[in-house]
Design an enzyme around this catalytic site. Sequence first.
Site, PDB file in Angstrom:
ATOM      1  N   ASN A 270      19.502  25.580 -12.188  1.00 36.80           N
ATOM      2  CA  ASN A 270      21.016  25.887 -12.725  1.00 36.80           C
ATOM      3  C   ASN A 270      20.793  27.264 -13.250  1.00 36.80           C
ATOM      4  O   ASN A 270      19.721  27.156 -13.968  1.00 36.80           O
ATOM      5  CB  ASN A 270      20.426  24.455 -13.444  1.00 36.80           C
ATOM      6  CG  ASN A 270      22.625  24.918 -13.860  1.00 36.80           C
ATOM      7  OD1 ASN A 270      22.438  25.551 -15.061  1.00 36.80           O
ATOM      8  ND2 ASN A 270      23.394  24.666 -13.424  1.00 36.80           N
ATOM      9  N   SER A 271      21.791  27.651 -12.941  1.00 33.84           N
ATOM     10  CA  SER A 271      21.687  28.915 -14.203  1.00 33.84           C
ATOM     11  C   SER A 271      21.565  29.205 -15.586  1.00 33.84           C
ATOM     12  O   SER A 271      20.900  30.051 -15.945  1.00 33.84           O
ATOM     13  CB  SER A 271      23.008  29.751 -13.357  1.00 33.84           C
ATOM     14  OG  SER A 271      23.004  29.673 -11.956  1.00 33.84           O
TER      15      SER A 271
ATOM     16  N   GLU B 102      24.335  31.174  -2.769  1.00 34.77           N
ATOM     17  CA  GLU B 102      24.067  31.559  -4.151  1.00 34.77           C
ATOM     18  C   GLU B 102      21.985  32.335  -4.195  1.00 34.77           C
ATOM     19  O   GLU B 102      21.820  31.840  -3.105  1.00 34.77           O
ATOM     20  CB  GLU B 102      23.418  30.641  -5.481  1.00 34.77           C
ATOM     21  CG  GLU B 102      22.071  29.632  -5.859  1.00 34.77           C
ATOM     22  CD  GLU B 102      22.603  29.266  -6.831  1.00 34.77           C
ATOM     23  OE1 GLU B 102      23.672  27.946  -7.012  1.00 34.77           O
ATOM     24  OE2 GLU B 102      21.582  28.707  -8.075  1.00 34.77           O
TER      25      GLU B 102
ATOM     26  N   ASP C 141      30.004  23.623  -3.896  1.00 29.86           N
ATOM     27  CA  ASP C 141      28.580  24.631  -4.057  1.00 29.86           C
ATOM     28  C   ASP C 141      27.907  23.974  -3.400  1.00 29.86           C
ATOM     29  O   ASP C 141      27.099  23.144  -3.493  1.00 29.86           O
ATOM     30  CB  ASP C 141      28.571  24.179  -5.764  1.00 29.86           C
ATOM     31  CG  ASP C 141      27.046  24.652  -6.142  1.00 29.86           C
ATOM     32  OD1 ASP C 141      26.264  25.881  -6.031  1.00 29.86           O
ATOM     33  OD2 ASP C 141      26.937  24.091  -7.416  1.00 29.86           O
TER      34      ASP C 141
ATOM     35  N   HIS D 127      27.694  35.555 -11.380  1.00 31.58           N
ATOM     36  CA  HIS D 127      27.601  34.646 -11.975  1.00 31.58           C
ATOM     37  C   HIS D 127      26.976  35.704 -13.866  1.00 31.58           C
ATOM     38  O   HIS D 127      26.748  36.402 -13.328  1.00 31.58           O
ATOM     39  CB  HIS D 127      27.453  34.025 -12.038  1.00 31.58           C
ATOM     40  CG  HIS D 127      26.680  32.117 -12.543  1.00 31.58           C
ATOM     41  ND1 HIS D 127      27.973  31.576 -13.336  1.00 31.58           N
ATOM     42  CD2 HIS D 127      26.402  30.796 -12.049  1.00 31.58           C
ATOM     43  CE1 HIS D 127      28.095  31.061 -13.788  1.00 31.58           C
ATOM     44  NE2 HIS D 127      26.891  30.119 -13.257  1.00 31.58           N
TER      45      HIS D 127
ATOM     46  N   LYS E 214      16.907  25.004  -5.456  1.00 31.24           N
ATOM     47  CA  LYS E 214      17.637  25.933  -6.888  1.00 31.24           C
ATOM     48  C   LYS E 214      17.286  25.319  -7.859  1.00 31.24           C
ATOM     49  O   LYS E 214      16.833  24.106  -8.897  1.00 31.24           O
ATOM     50  CB  LYS E 214      18.767  25.830  -6.333  1.00 31.24           C
ATOM     51  CG  LYS E 214      19.289  24.923  -6.528  1.00 31.24           C
ATOM     52  CD  LYS E 214      20.090  24.242  -8.044  1.00 31.24           C
ATOM     53  CE  LYS E 214      21.054  25.467  -8.752  1.00 31.24           C
ATOM     54  NZ  LYS E 214      21.753  25.390  -8.867  1.00 31.24           N
TER      55      LYS E 214
ATOM     56  N   SER F   6      31.224  20.169  -7.601  1.00 30.11           N
ATOM     57  CA  SER F   6      30.015  21.354  -8.388  1.00 30.11           C
ATOM     58  C   SER F   6      28.741  20.144  -7.619  1.00 30.11           C
ATOM     59  O   SER F   6      28.358  19.312  -7.983  1.00 30.11           O
ATOM     60  CB  SER F   6      30.400  21.210 -10.097  1.00 30.11           C
ATOM     61  OG  SER F   6      29.751  21.309 -10.187  1.00 30.11           O
ATOM     62  N   GLY F   7      27.375  21.872  -7.873  1.00 30.71           N
ATOM     63  CA  GLY F   7      26.425  20.741  -7.603  1.00 30.71           C
ATOM     64  C   GLY F   7      25.773  20.233  -8.661  1.00 30.71           C
ATOM     65  O   GLY F   7      25.328  18.755  -8.991  1.00 30.71           O
ATOM     66  N   LEU F   8      26.208  20.407 -10.125  1.00 27.42           N
ATOM     67  CA  LEU F   8      25.731  19.933 -10.938  1.00 27.42           C
ATOM     68  C   LEU F   8      26.185  19.113 -11.210  1.00 27.42           C
ATOM     69  O   LEU F   8      25.336  18.235 -11.573  1.00 27.42           O
ATOM     70  CB  LEU F   8      25.606  20.998 -12.371  1.00 27.42           C
ATOM     71  CG  LEU F   8      25.783  21.058 -13.592  1.00 27.42           C
ATOM     72  CD1 LEU F   8      23.683  20.463 -14.112  1.00 27.42           C
ATOM     73  CD2 LEU F   8      26.281  21.796 -14.973  1.00 27.42           C
TER      74      LEU F   8
ATOM     75  N   ARG G 158      27.166  34.206  -3.957  1.00 29.95           N
ATOM     76  CA  ARG G 158      27.071  34.274  -5.244  1.00 29.95           C
ATOM     77  C   ARG G 158      25.516  35.017  -5.904  1.00 29.95           C
ATOM     78  O   ARG G 158      25.265  34.485  -5.218  1.00 29.95           O
ATOM     79  CB  ARG G 158      27.006  32.766  -5.484  1.00 29.95           C
ATOM     80  CG  ARG G 158      26.609  32.583  -7.310  1.00 29.95           C
ATOM     81  CD  ARG G 158      26.712  31.369  -7.670  1.00 29.95           C
ATOM     82  NE  ARG G 158      25.857  30.788  -8.407  1.00 29.95           N
ATOM     83  CZ  ARG G 158      25.587  29.279  -9.242  1.00 29.95           C
ATOM     84  NH1 ARG G 158      26.556  27.996  -9.013  1.00 29.95           N
ATOM     85  NH2 ARG G 158      25.178  28.916 -10.008  1.00 29.95           N
TER      86      ARG G 158
ATOM     87  N   ASP H 152      24.676  25.455  -3.207  1.00 30.17           N
ATOM     88  CA  ASP H 152      22.773  26.011  -4.608  1.00 30.17           C
ATOM     89  C   ASP H 152      22.491  27.367  -3.305  1.00 30.17           C
ATOM     90  O   ASP H 152      23.383  28.244  -3.622  1.00 30.17           O
ATOM     91  CB  ASP H 152      22.376  24.337  -4.132  1.00 30.17           C
ATOM     92  CG  ASP H 152      23.056  23.742  -5.123  1.00 30.17           C
ATOM     93  OD1 ASP H 152      23.691  24.179  -5.848  1.00 30.17           O
ATOM     94  OD2 ASP H 152      22.003  22.583  -4.783  1.00 30.17           O
TER      95      ASP H 152
ATOM     96  N   ASP I  20      19.756  18.210 -10.915  1.00 32.26           N
ATOM     97  CA  ASP I  20      20.857  19.730 -10.345  1.00 32.26           C
ATOM     98  C   ASP I  20      19.371  20.900  -9.857  1.00 32.26           C
ATOM     99  O   ASP I  20      19.620  21.833 -10.437  1.00 32.26           O
ATOM    100  CB  ASP I  20      21.421  20.622 -11.430  1.00 32.26           C
ATOM    101  CG  ASP I  20      22.363  21.684 -10.480  1.00 32.26           C
ATOM    102  OD1 ASP I  20      22.339  21.779  -9.316  1.00 32.26           O
ATOM    103  OD2 ASP I  20      22.694  22.617 -11.185  1.00 32.26           O
TER     104      ASP I  20
END
Length: 557
Positions: free
Chosen positions: A131-132, A123, A94, A198, A129, A55-57, A167, A96, A67
């Site tokens: 975070n979503s 994504e 991930d 997502h 980026k 995970s990038g986060l 993504r 990103d 992130d």
Amino acid sequence: MKLIQPKKFKENQLTKFQKLKKELNSKELSFLMEAHNGLTAKIAESAGFKGIWASGLSISTALGVRDNNEASWTQILDILEFMSDATNIPILVDGDTGYGNFNNFRRLVSKLCQRDIAGVCIEDKQYPKTNSFIKKYQKLADIDEFCGKIKAGKDTQKNDDFSIVARIEALIAGWGIGEAIKRAEAYYKAGADAVLIHSSKNNANEIVKFNKEWNNRCPVVIIPTTYYKTPTNIYKKAGISIVIWANHSLRAAIKAIQDVTAHLYKKENLRGFENQISDIDEVFKIAGNEELYQAEKKYLSEKRNYNAVVIAASKGEQLQHLTKNKPKCMLDIHGKPLLERLTSTLKKDNIGKITVVSGYKTKTIESELNLSNVNIIVNKEYNKNNELYSLYKAASEIKENCIICYGDIIFRKYILDALLSFENDIVIVVDALFKKKKKDYEKDLVICDRPFTGNYLLEKKPASLKCICLDEKKCKVDGQWIGLIKTNIKGSKIIKDELKILSKQKKFNSLTIPDLFNSLIKKKKKIFVLYIAGQWLNVNDVFDLAEARKVTWAKSI
Ligand code: SPV
Ligand code: MG
């Protein structure tokens, strides 16, 4: 529309790339667990997960940054390398937004393939980026530009089975299912191996709707961080391929680390909290120390694998007032306790673990001896029993390759070097130049099958012991055992077995190590002899002590 034909793979021989492909394309629902370093990757694998979400986060947070692509892609790559090296399951990283345009992404893909990372997810947002789950405007990437990126990645991958997961952030950005399907279609056409749809909703409705429309044109991956309560059945029915638990190792770690940190800060003590953290053995287990231990046995020279048992329980009656407050092994020789000089000689020869059997004034040993690599076993009844009983107390430590010695001796290191070079099961060190003295309590005189030749460097075949503890006046003695023994695995077992047998005897409390030797000889067990010519000393009385304090070599050991 062409349906993905799952490749046929031979189980157990799959590369990590193939393993991820298999999970993506299989009809079964599978799960990836988040990891952000080698440790969490190992934990995910040992829990049984078939793959890892890097995970990038989580990696960013664990690095102490946000992130938002604050960590460079090569810094992330270094972490991924540790994760990949630590595990055998595939990693979907991930990626990103791909760290730039198609060109930056190409370089990322080729490096990931080199590092055995099975796939990357990118994504369709802009670099850097966001975070979503951050509630702010999420600017989507241009579809054509993103498709070019996917194509560039597919053209670059060095392994045919490397996966690129596209993504789709259309639902996150609030553009609706129509846009999401349009993008999925474009990305799939551009060569994506799967799409990740997502959602930040707290139920799976829009995900299910997407899947219904998408109708399995290619595998679908989801991240139910906000709709985590959804029963797995719904995903199965919707035909989802992979579910990612995207941040749960990180979140579990944050809570656990906060709790123990607060406890330690407040209480200045771990008491009451010890069961809520892993014990040190668990740490070693996860780190894989056992493998290293086995490898050391295979690849390191023998002597690194030695244990030592040092018998240092007695007071040293003959030293009278000098041993009023400390055992004789702690008497000062040139500014250091005798036992410190002995244990440091052992340590210099890489003896891994030293066990000291103490008895009289144990506390002095505990407080004055450097205890690194030293473990103390206490023979509480040292004044009611003899040295063999002390050795018996440490029987569990007589294992594998072992040095057994008295605690009141010191010797020059080359003697230990020579002893460690013997491969025989049991070898003792005998001083051929022992002084024909002396005192009633002087013992350990030996008869061997041949005398010292005077040229011990050329002695090819070692002498062997015939008997020990003789009256010097009655027979011709070959030397004096200095209180030093070496055993290998077989020799350690022989000594331990004999100790067990002797411990059943009524007179066991009065027995000495020479009694053990004689008992072994009676049973036709061979005890080999390394002859030396002085360069050692023991401290039984004030004269010995005075000599030890005079000898200059004792300063340097
Ligand atoms: C991540 O784990 O970094 C992700 C998933 O991108 S999420 O944070 O859920 O968007
Ligand atoms: Mg991310």
